[in-house]
Write a protein that holds these residues in place. Structure first.
Motif, PDB file in Angstrom:
ATOM      1  N   ASP A  58      75.546  36.580  -1.559  1.00 24.77           N
ATOM      2  CA  ASP A  58      76.902  36.401  -2.082  1.00 24.77           C
ATOM      3  C   ASP A  58      77.724  35.464  -1.197  1.00 24.77           C
ATOM      4  O   ASP A  58      78.456  34.615  -1.694  1.00 24.77           O
ATOM      5  N   GLU A  59      77.594  35.614   0.124  1.00 29.98           N
ATOM      6  CA  GLU A  59      78.315  34.736   1.050  1.00 29.98           C
ATOM      7  C   GLU A  59      77.811  33.299   0.947  1.00 29.98           C
ATOM      8  O   GLU A  59      78.601  32.356   0.940  1.00 29.98           O
ATOM      9  N   ALA A  60      76.493  33.129   0.864  1.00 28.76           N
ATOM     10  CA  ALA A  60      75.917  31.786   0.755  1.00 28.76           C
ATOM     11  C   ALA A  60      76.336  31.124  -0.553  1.00 28.76           C
ATOM     12  O   ALA A  60      76.656  29.931  -0.581  1.00 28.76           O
ATOM     13  N   ALA A  61      76.351  31.886  -1.628  1.00 28.35           N
ATOM     14  CA  ALA A  61      76.774  31.344  -2.922  1.00 28.35           C
ATOM     15  C   ALA A  61      78.238  30.918  -2.872  1.00 28.35           C
ATOM     16  O   ALA A  61      78.593  29.825  -3.334  1.00 28.35           O
ATOM     17  N   ALA A  62      79.084  31.744  -2.297  1.00 29.33           N
ATOM     18  CA  ALA A  62      80.501  31.395  -2.168  1.00 29.33           C
ATOM     19  C   ALA A  62      80.669  30.162  -1.283  1.00 29.33           C
ATOM     20  O   ALA A  62      81.498  29.292  -1.571  1.00 29.33           O
TER      21      ALA A  62
ATOM     22  N   ALA B 134      64.550  29.275   0.977  1.00 22.15           N
ATOM     23  CA  ALA B 134      64.087  30.658   1.059  1.00 22.15           C
ATOM     24  C   ALA B 134      64.930  31.425   2.076  1.00 22.15           C
ATOM     25  O   ALA B 134      65.145  30.950   3.187  1.00 22.15           O
ATOM     26  N   PRO B 135      65.404  32.592   1.698  1.00 24.61           N
ATOM     27  CA  PRO B 135      66.119  33.410   2.675  1.00 24.61           C
ATOM     28  C   PRO B 135      65.127  34.007   3.671  1.00 24.61           C
ATOM     29  O   PRO B 135      63.925  34.030   3.426  1.00 24.61           O
ATOM     30  N   VAL B 136      65.646  34.466   4.784  1.00 21.61           N
ATOM     31  CA  VAL B 136      64.806  35.123   5.780  1.00 21.61           C
ATOM     32  C   VAL B 136      65.144  36.609   5.817  1.00 21.61           C
ATOM     33  O   VAL B 136      66.279  36.997   5.537  1.00 21.61           O
ATOM     34  N   ARG B 137      64.143  37.405   6.126  1.00 16.55           N
ATOM     35  CA  ARG B 137      64.363  38.845   6.267  1.00 16.55           C
ATOM     36  C   ARG B 137      64.561  39.161   7.739  1.00 16.55           C
ATOM     37  O   ARG B 137      63.776  38.768   8.578  1.00 16.55           O
TER      38      ARG B 137
ATOM     39  N   TYR C 127      70.634  34.012   4.460  1.00 16.88           N
ATOM     40  CA  TYR C 127      70.463  32.568   4.303  1.00 16.88           C
ATOM     41  C   TYR C 127      71.013  31.879   5.544  1.00 16.88           C
ATOM     42  O   TYR C 127      72.053  32.269   6.074  1.00 16.88           O
ATOM     43  N   ASP C 128      70.325  30.831   5.982  1.00 17.77           N
ATOM     44  CA  ASP C 128      70.711  30.073   7.158  1.00 17.77           C
ATOM     45  C   ASP C 128      71.759  29.034   6.768  1.00 17.77           C
ATOM     46  O   ASP C 128      71.528  28.198   5.900  1.00 17.77           O
ATOM     47  N   ARG C 129      72.920  29.068   7.427  1.00 13.30           N
ATOM     48  CA  ARG C 129      74.016  28.148   7.105  1.00 13.30           C
ATOM     49  C   ARG C 129      73.619  26.694   7.325  1.00 13.30           C
ATOM     50  O   ARG C 129      73.973  25.814   6.531  1.00 13.30           O
ATOM     51  N   LYS C 130      72.865  26.414   8.388  1.00 11.36           N
ATOM     52  CA  LYS C 130      72.466  25.031   8.661  1.00 11.36           C
ATOM     53  C   LYS C 130      71.577  24.489   7.543  1.00 11.36           C
ATOM     54  O   LYS C 130      71.720  23.342   7.140  1.00 11.36           O
ATOM     55  N   LYS C 131      70.680  25.311   7.022  1.00 12.80           N
ATOM     56  CA  LYS C 131      69.832  24.873   5.921  1.00 12.80           C
ATOM     57  C   LYS C 131      70.652  24.674   4.659  1.00 12.80           C
ATOM     58  O   LYS C 131      70.399  23.745   3.887  1.00 12.80           O
ATOM     59  N   LEU C 132      71.640  25.528   4.443  1.00 12.16           N
ATOM     60  CA  LEU C 132      72.521  25.350   3.284  1.00 12.16           C
ATOM     61  C   LEU C 132      73.307  24.049   3.410  1.00 12.16           C
ATOM     62  O   LEU C 132      73.458  23.313   2.431  1.00 12.16           O
ATOM     63  N   ASP C 133      73.797  23.755   4.618  1.00 13.07           N
ATOM     64  CA  ASP C 133      74.523  22.503   4.849  1.00 13.07           C
ATOM     65  C   ASP C 133      73.638  21.290   4.578  1.00 13.07           C
ATOM     66  O   ASP C 133      74.057  20.343   3.913  1.00 13.07           O
ATOM     67  N   GLU C 134      72.417  21.317   5.098  1.00 11.93           N
ATOM     68  CA  GLU C 134      71.489  20.201   4.889  1.00 11.93           C
ATOM     69  C   GLU C 134      71.209  20.010   3.402  1.00 11.93           C
ATOM     70  O   GLU C 134      71.185  18.884   2.909  1.00 11.93           O
TER      71      GLU C 134
END
Length: 61
Positions: free
Chosen positions: A4-8, A24-27, A34-41
């Motif tokens: 939810d945070e990553a989607a927002a 892919a998220p990590v457990r 979800y890793d913020r740096k990967k989302l940014d990239e």
């Protein structure tokens, strides 16, 4: 970040995140994050991340 945070963070729904964003998220223990740096990239379309198109390109062409 949670789904939810990553989607927002990307201004998309959690469902869109899970189905259209190829990160892919990590457990961590029993938590999925979800890793913020990967989302940014991914959002920036950084070619070094292995993804050439952003989520908007994939959704809207």
């Amino acid at each position: 970040m949670t789904a939810d945070e990553a989607a927002a963070y990307l201004s998309i729904s959690a469902n869109t995140l899970r189905t259209h964003v190829p990160i892919a998220p990590v457990r961590i223990g029993g938590c999925v994050r979800y890793d913020r740096k990967k989302l940014d990239e991914y959002a920036d379309g950084d070619a070094s991340s292995g993804e050439s198109a952003t989520w908007a390109d994939e959704l809207f062409g």
